[in-house]
Scaffold this motif. Structure first.
Motif, PDB file in Angstrom:
ATOM      1  N   PRO A   1      -6.156   2.042  -1.849  1.00 45.24           N
ATOM      2  CA  PRO A   1      -5.515   2.632  -3.025  1.00 45.24           C
ATOM      3  C   PRO A   1      -4.371   1.766  -3.543  1.00 45.24           C
ATOM      4  O   PRO A   1      -3.728   1.045  -2.786  1.00 45.24           O
ATOM      5  CB  PRO A   1      -4.994   3.974  -2.503  1.00 45.24           C
ATOM      6  CG  PRO A   1      -4.756   3.740  -1.053  1.00 45.24           C
ATOM      7  CD  PRO A   1      -5.821   2.771  -0.614  1.00 45.24           C
TER       8      PRO A   1
ATOM      9  N   ASN B   1       0.378  11.836  -8.580  1.00 48.55           N
ATOM     10  CA  ASN B   1      -0.947  11.222  -8.535  1.00 48.55           C
ATOM     11  C   ASN B   1      -1.771  11.470  -9.791  1.00 48.55           C
ATOM     12  O   ASN B   1      -2.846  10.893  -9.941  1.00 48.55           O
ATOM     13  CB  ASN B   1      -1.708  11.673  -7.291  1.00 48.55           C
ATOM     14  CG  ASN B   1      -1.423  10.788  -6.095  1.00 48.55           C
ATOM     15  OD1 ASN B   1      -1.168   9.598  -6.237  1.00 48.55           O
ATOM     16  ND2 ASN B   1      -1.454  11.353  -4.905  1.00 48.55           N
TER      17      ASN B   1
ATOM     18  N   HIS C   1      -4.028  13.316  -1.865  1.00 46.06           N
ATOM     19  CA  HIS C   1      -4.116  11.907  -1.466  1.00 46.06           C
ATOM     20  C   HIS C   1      -4.607  10.994  -2.580  1.00 46.06           C
ATOM     21  O   HIS C   1      -4.189   9.841  -2.667  1.00 46.06           O
ATOM     22  CB  HIS C   1      -5.059  11.761  -0.265  1.00 46.06           C
ATOM     23  CG  HIS C   1      -4.511  12.322   1.004  1.00 46.06           C
ATOM     24  ND1 HIS C   1      -3.511  11.703   1.719  1.00 46.06           N
ATOM     25  CD2 HIS C   1      -4.820  13.449   1.684  1.00 46.06           C
ATOM     26  CE1 HIS C   1      -3.226  12.420   2.789  1.00 46.06           C
ATOM     27  NE2 HIS C   1      -4.008  13.479   2.793  1.00 46.06           N
ATOM     28  N   HIS C   2      -5.503  11.493  -3.406  1.00 43.41           N
ATOM     29  CA  HIS C   2      -6.196  10.614  -4.341  1.00 43.41           C
ATOM     30  C   HIS C   2      -5.345  10.309  -5.579  1.00 43.41           C
ATOM     31  O   HIS C   2      -4.385  11.019  -5.880  1.00 43.41           O
ATOM     32  CB  HIS C   2      -7.532  11.228  -4.753  1.00 43.41           C
ATOM     33  CG  HIS C   2      -8.534  10.211  -5.171  1.00 43.41           C
ATOM     34  ND1 HIS C   2      -9.089   9.311  -4.292  1.00 43.41           N
ATOM     35  CD2 HIS C   2      -9.067   9.913  -6.382  1.00 43.41           C
ATOM     36  CE1 HIS C   2      -9.925   8.521  -4.943  1.00 43.41           C
ATOM     37  NE2 HIS C   2      -9.924   8.862  -6.215  1.00 43.41           N
ATOM     38  N   GLN C   3      -5.739   9.240  -6.281  1.00 48.27           N
ATOM     39  CA  GLN C   3      -5.044   8.838  -7.497  1.00 48.27           C
ATOM     40  C   GLN C   3      -5.843   9.271  -8.732  1.00 48.27           C
ATOM     41  O   GLN C   3      -7.029   9.553  -8.646  1.00 48.27           O
ATOM     42  CB  GLN C   3      -4.848   7.313  -7.512  1.00 48.27           C
ATOM     43  CG  GLN C   3      -3.725   6.820  -6.628  1.00 48.27           C
ATOM     44  CD  GLN C   3      -3.998   7.000  -5.150  1.00 48.27           C
ATOM     45  OE1 GLN C   3      -4.962   6.458  -4.620  1.00 48.27           O
ATOM     46  NE2 GLN C   3      -3.161   7.762  -4.476  1.00 48.27           N
TER      47      GLN C   3
ATOM     48  N   ALA D   1     -10.653   5.584  -0.562  1.00 49.78           N
ATOM     49  CA  ALA D   1     -10.085   5.825  -1.888  1.00 49.78           C
ATOM     50  C   ALA D   1     -11.086   5.667  -3.017  1.00 49.78           C
ATOM     51  O   ALA D   1     -10.695   5.577  -4.177  1.00 49.78           O
ATOM     52  CB  ALA D   1      -8.901   4.876  -2.124  1.00 49.78           C
TER      53      ALA D   1
ATOM     54  N   TYR E   1      -5.723   6.327   3.423  1.00 54.07           N
ATOM     55  CA  TYR E   1      -4.922   6.171   2.213  1.00 54.07           C
ATOM     56  C   TYR E   1      -3.592   5.498   2.534  1.00 54.07           C
ATOM     57  O   TYR E   1      -3.007   4.835   1.678  1.00 54.07           O
ATOM     58  CB  TYR E   1      -4.656   7.530   1.568  1.00 54.07           C
ATOM     59  CG  TYR E   1      -5.773   8.050   0.707  1.00 54.07           C
ATOM     60  CD1 TYR E   1      -5.897   7.664  -0.621  1.00 54.07           C
ATOM     61  CD2 TYR E   1      -6.721   8.929   1.219  1.00 54.07           C
ATOM     62  CE1 TYR E   1      -6.918   8.151  -1.419  1.00 54.07           C
ATOM     63  CE2 TYR E   1      -7.754   9.414   0.435  1.00 54.07           C
ATOM     64  CZ  TYR E   1      -7.849   9.030  -0.889  1.00 54.07           C
ATOM     65  OH  TYR E   1      -8.868   9.498  -1.683  1.00 54.07           O
TER      66      TYR E   1
ATOM     67  N   ASP F   1      -6.542   4.737 -10.353  1.00 53.22           N
ATOM     68  CA  ASP F   1      -7.544   4.832  -9.290  1.00 53.22           C
ATOM     69  C   ASP F   1      -8.337   3.533  -9.272  1.00 53.22           C
ATOM     70  O   ASP F   1      -9.421   3.421  -9.852  1.00 53.22           O
ATOM     71  CB  ASP F   1      -8.450   6.035  -9.547  1.00 53.22           C
ATOM     72  CG  ASP F   1      -9.448   6.271  -8.422  1.00 53.22           C
ATOM     73  OD1 ASP F   1      -9.338   5.592  -7.381  1.00 53.22           O
ATOM     74  OD2 ASP F   1     -10.335   7.127  -8.587  1.00 53.22           O
TER      75      ASP F   1
ATOM     76  N   PRO G   1      -7.751  16.514  -0.844  1.00 52.58           N
ATOM     77  CA  PRO G   1      -7.971  15.304  -1.645  1.00 52.58           C
ATOM     78  C   PRO G   1      -7.169  15.286  -2.934  1.00 52.58           C
ATOM     79  O   PRO G   1      -6.894  14.217  -3.478  1.00 52.58           O
ATOM     80  CB  PRO G   1      -9.482  15.344  -1.925  1.00 52.58           C
ATOM     81  CG  PRO G   1      -9.861  16.782  -1.765  1.00 52.58           C
ATOM     82  CD  PRO G   1      -8.970  17.314  -0.698  1.00 52.58           C
TER      83      PRO G   1
ATOM     84  N   SER H   1     -16.087   8.551   5.147  1.00 55.91           N
ATOM     85  CA  SER H   1     -15.222   7.536   4.547  1.00 55.91           C
ATOM     86  C   SER H   1     -14.618   6.700   5.663  1.00 55.91           C
ATOM     87  O   SER H   1     -14.556   7.131   6.819  1.00 55.91           O
ATOM     88  CB  SER H   1     -14.111   8.175   3.706  1.00 55.91           C
ATOM     89  OG  SER H   1     -13.287   8.999   4.502  1.00 55.91           O
TER      90      SER H   1
ATOM     91  N   LEU I   1     -10.404  12.463 -10.978  1.00 51.45           N
ATOM     92  CA  LEU I   1     -11.027  13.081  -9.801  1.00 51.45           C
ATOM     93  C   LEU I   1     -11.543  14.469 -10.143  1.00 51.45           C
ATOM     94  O   LEU I   1     -12.648  14.851  -9.735  1.00 51.45           O
ATOM     95  CB  LEU I   1     -10.026  13.165  -8.654  1.00 51.45           C
ATOM     96  CG  LEU I   1     -10.544  13.868  -7.389  1.00 51.45           C
ATOM     97  CD1 LEU I   1     -11.692  13.098  -6.760  1.00 51.45           C
ATOM     98  CD2 LEU I   1      -9.417  14.066  -6.379  1.00 51.45           C
TER      99      LEU I   1
END
Length: 752
Positions: A736, A721, A429-431, A391, A146, A726, A426, A142, A436
């Motif tokens: 993001p 989150n 951090h991820h939305q 992201a 973020y 996302d 993850p 990646s 996800l």
């Protein structure tokens, strides 16, 4: 009598400590004697090293072990784990890597492995993972972060390089020469407790107080009053969240219409201002972007915007734009517009003035320090050319072979069969974590290196238990911090935990690449090599580092500060022809022909106000705008299980702050359990009612481990989150957009 300075040193991303152990257990972490403002985060290790969340042996998800790769991925996060030996775990990983590479190719391995991991120079999990996989032919990585992906992509177009984020004018220059600091997004002290690669002494709070004592005035532009310390007596301006771009445009209109802009600076150092000026005056689209226009969008009085613009033009002004502002829909515009405002004031490259990106975001920004090039663990060459913006993980997993735009080009998502994560989480951090989680079920295999059962480990197939910094020796060598620290091993590893280096070396033996991977060095020999290479590099930069044996005796060393306070773009201002920027024009690009050529309707050729996908200007009755900022009691989700983070919980849940007016509307009182929800998910939080937040806004810090309840997608610990959309900030950077998010709240029966 034993003194704190008698204990060995260790270092983390949140500071350096003296570690005290007794009978093989960590009993105290004493602040480093050089640190004037030590962080409490380190205390989160106490009781956690051998706590119930510790992973003490290799583990394999039951369904995967019984059925093989691809079996019941939907049970990740729910299935039981089976303990296996290290030899069996190594063989399982080696066999799966061989199968995936031979059948699907290296691009089907995703090892973005985003996260902060260890501060030590050698025991850096992601470096070892990437070195290992590159020896096998590579992997899909990646790009960007973020924290500020859209800022990292826009700045090379506007100012010639993303490295300027860490090249901010120093605090000392601000203390000596600044009159006014206008902080879009504030200067949050809690964020400045952190520094990549380790830090020796926290500088941000002392620097702010020194600046205030020297007469610098502050303006905090944020929905949260706490984004600048009370001791600064800052003016607080609270626009609607995700409308900072409109506010900056309104300020720019005042500077233009009242003749307060520096035309000589604009003519010599920038290109494209006239195109932007036509946008301000409405000549290009028929809409005048004056303060009345901005006030209607931002919810701030027109007169207040006018007053701030005149105040900015009346003296030496530093414009600080927080990293958080890049995590809005169209977040690129905020870094771009902050630059334009500073250029209109004509103060870029002057002491104490101009623009800075993220004062307070980390301890590094504004630090007075040399910048040597220190040796990192060599990672080799990745032969795989596919990548994704950081992201876009869920989209990659959902849409193999699909196209995406990024920075002027079209790219293709790989067909991911294996995910390997080492040193991050993850599910922090991820939305849109429920999305996800569904996408995470698709790959054949997920491998995670970690030391505790966080949500990433819980959603893995193979879990490889690693050590913590306290259980191994290392050295802090950060080119962004002046302190070098010898990190001593304080306690023995828990259970069968191994250093990441030994984990990869064991698997390498099964694949016949151990000699290439290790170069026949043990960990101590690698640390010695890294230091000696760094010492040579420092010598070339006229920095004398002590011999390693001497450093090990003293425990730490501080590199001397530069003779003069640093001024970002100072050389460019002095002579733009001799020191041009790395933009196509060599100047500051207020209008970018290159960006315009991409044809993106969500990121045109000059900075622009575009409505966010979700904001209060289009909110329905009862909706609140969610601010999901960084926590004060941990680094991202690290040490969420520890006593510091847990001590701030309300009924075991993350606090959610809302204004008394909003609380009254829902019958919410301090300490109540509330349900925060929208169409993407829900989480349970403990209510904090405060007038330090504006009406219509709710704040929940990130970092709570994602913990969905049985037979529900509701996160019981309060991870915001699950609520955030996302979506990429624009086709330019695909960053993001966590801060452009609308939610609803309700009182919750705690029996859920």
């Amino acid at each position: 009598m034993t003194k704190a300075t008698d204990f060995p040193l260790t270092s983390f991303h949140w500071g350096t400590y003296r570690a005290e152990a007794r009978n093989g257990d960590l009993v105290a972490l004493h602040p480093f004697e050089e640190d004037p403002d030590p962080s409490p985060i380190g205390q989160g290790y106490l009781g956690a090293l051998k706590g119930p969340d510790r992973i003490t042996a290799p583990m394999v998800r039951k369904s995967w072990l019984e059925g093989g790769p691809g079996t019941k991925g939907s049970l990740r996060g729910k299935d039981a784990f089976v303990e296996v030996s290290w030899d069996e775990a190594e063989q399982l990983v080696a066999d799966e890597l061989t199968r995936v590479i031979n059948t699907h190719g290296n691009q089907s391995i995703f090892a973005g492995s985003y996260g902060w991991a260890s501060a030590g120079r050698f025991h850096h999990a992601q470096s070892h993972l990437k070195r290992f996989l590159n020896l096998l032919g590579g992997f899909t990585p990646s790009v960007n972060s973020y924290s500020l992906a859209s800022g990292e992509v826009i700045l090379p177009h506007v100012l010639g390089g993303a490295e300027l984020i860490y090249d901010a004018t120093s605090w000392q220059s601000i203390i000596e020469s600044c009159d006014l600091m206008v902080a879009f997004g504030g200067v949050p002290i809690k964020n400045s407790m952190i520094g990549q690669g380790g830090l020796g002494a926290h500088r941000t709070r002392p620097a702010l107080l020194e600046a205030r004592a020297a007469g610098v005035e502050f303006v905090n532009i944020s929905p949260l009053k706490s984004d600048l310390p009370d001791a600064l007596s800052a003016e607080w301006i609270a626009p609607r969240p995700s409308t900072d771009a409109a506010l900056m445009i309104g300020l720019a209109h005042v500077l233009l219409s009242e003749g307060l802009s520096d035309r000589a600076f604009l003519d010599r150092y920038t290109v494209g201002f006239d195109r932007f000026a036509n946008y301000l005056t409405g000549e290009s689209d028929g809409i005048v972007k004056n303060t009345d226009w901005a006030a209607e969008i931002c919810g701030i009085r027109s007169e207040e915007i006018q007053s701030l613009a005149r105040r900015m033009a009346s003296g030496r002004t530093m414009i600080s734009v927080a990293w958080a502002l890049t995590r809005q829909d169209h977040g690129e515009q905020n870094f771009w517009l902050g630059t334009v405002l500073a250029a209109m004031l004509g103060q870029i490259g002057l002491p104490g003035g101009g623009v800075g990106f993220g004062y307070g975001a980390v301890n590094t920004v504004g630090l007075e320090r040399p910048s040597p090039r220190f040796q990192a663990v060599p990672q080799g060459r990745n032969k795989v050319k596919t990548f994704i913006p950081v992201a876009r993980i869920a989209e990659m997993l959902e849409n193999p072979g699909g196209e995406f735009d990024y920075n002027g080009k079209k790219h293709q998502f790989p067909d991911t069969k294996l995910i390997w994560w080492a040193g991050g989480n993850p599910f922090h951090h991820h939305q849109d974590l429920n999305r996800l989680r569904r996408a995470w079920a698709r790959p054949d295999t997920v491998i995670v290196n970690d030391w505790c059962w966080n949500s990433a480990a819980q959603h893995a197939d193979i879990v490889l238990p690693c050590t913590t910094p306290l259980e191994r020796a290392d050295i802090t060598l950060s080119p962004r911090d002046p302190y070098l620290v010898v990190m001593d091993k304080v306690v023995e590893p828990s259970g069968q935990a191994r250093d990441d280096y030994d984990i990869f070396r064991g698997i390498a033996r099964h694949l016949g690449i151990d000699r290439k991977y290790s170069e026949e060095r043990d960990a101590d020999q690698w640390i010695t090599w890294l230091y000696e290479q760094s010492r040579k590099s420092a010598t070339r930069a006229q920095i004398d580092l002590p011999p390693l044996d001497e450093l090990r005796k003293t425990g730490w060393f501080k590199m001397p500060a530069p003779n003069e306070p640093h001024i970002m773009l100072g050389k460019f201002r002095q002579d733009p022809e001799a020191s041009p920027l790395r933009t196509p024009s060599g100047k500051i690009e207020i209008f970018s022909e290159k960006i315009a050529s991409f044809g993106y309707d969500d990121c045109p050729g000059h900075p622009t106000w575009m409505e966010p996908v979700e904001w209060l200007g289009r909110a329905e009755q009862g909706q609140l705008h969610l601010i999901s900022n960084q926590p004060k009691n941990k680094l991202h989700s690290q040490l969420d299980q520890g006593p510091v983070a847990q001590g701030d919980r309300i009924g075991g849940r993350e606090p959610a702050m809302l204004h008394p007016d909003d609380a009254a509307a829902y019958g919410i009182r301090d300490g109540d359990c509330i349900r925060v929800f929208n169409g993407r998910g829900a989480c349970l939080c403990g209510a904090v009612v405060s007038d330090s937040i504006v009406p219509g806004v709710i704040q929940i810090s990130t970092g709570a481990w994602f913990r969905p309840g049985p037979n529900t997608d509701v996160c019981l610990s309060g991870n915001p989150n699950v609520l955030c959309k996302d979506k990429g900030t624009s086709r330019l950077s695909q960053g993001p957009t966590a801060h452009s998010c609308l939610v609803r709240v309700a009182l919750q029966d705690e029996r859920l």
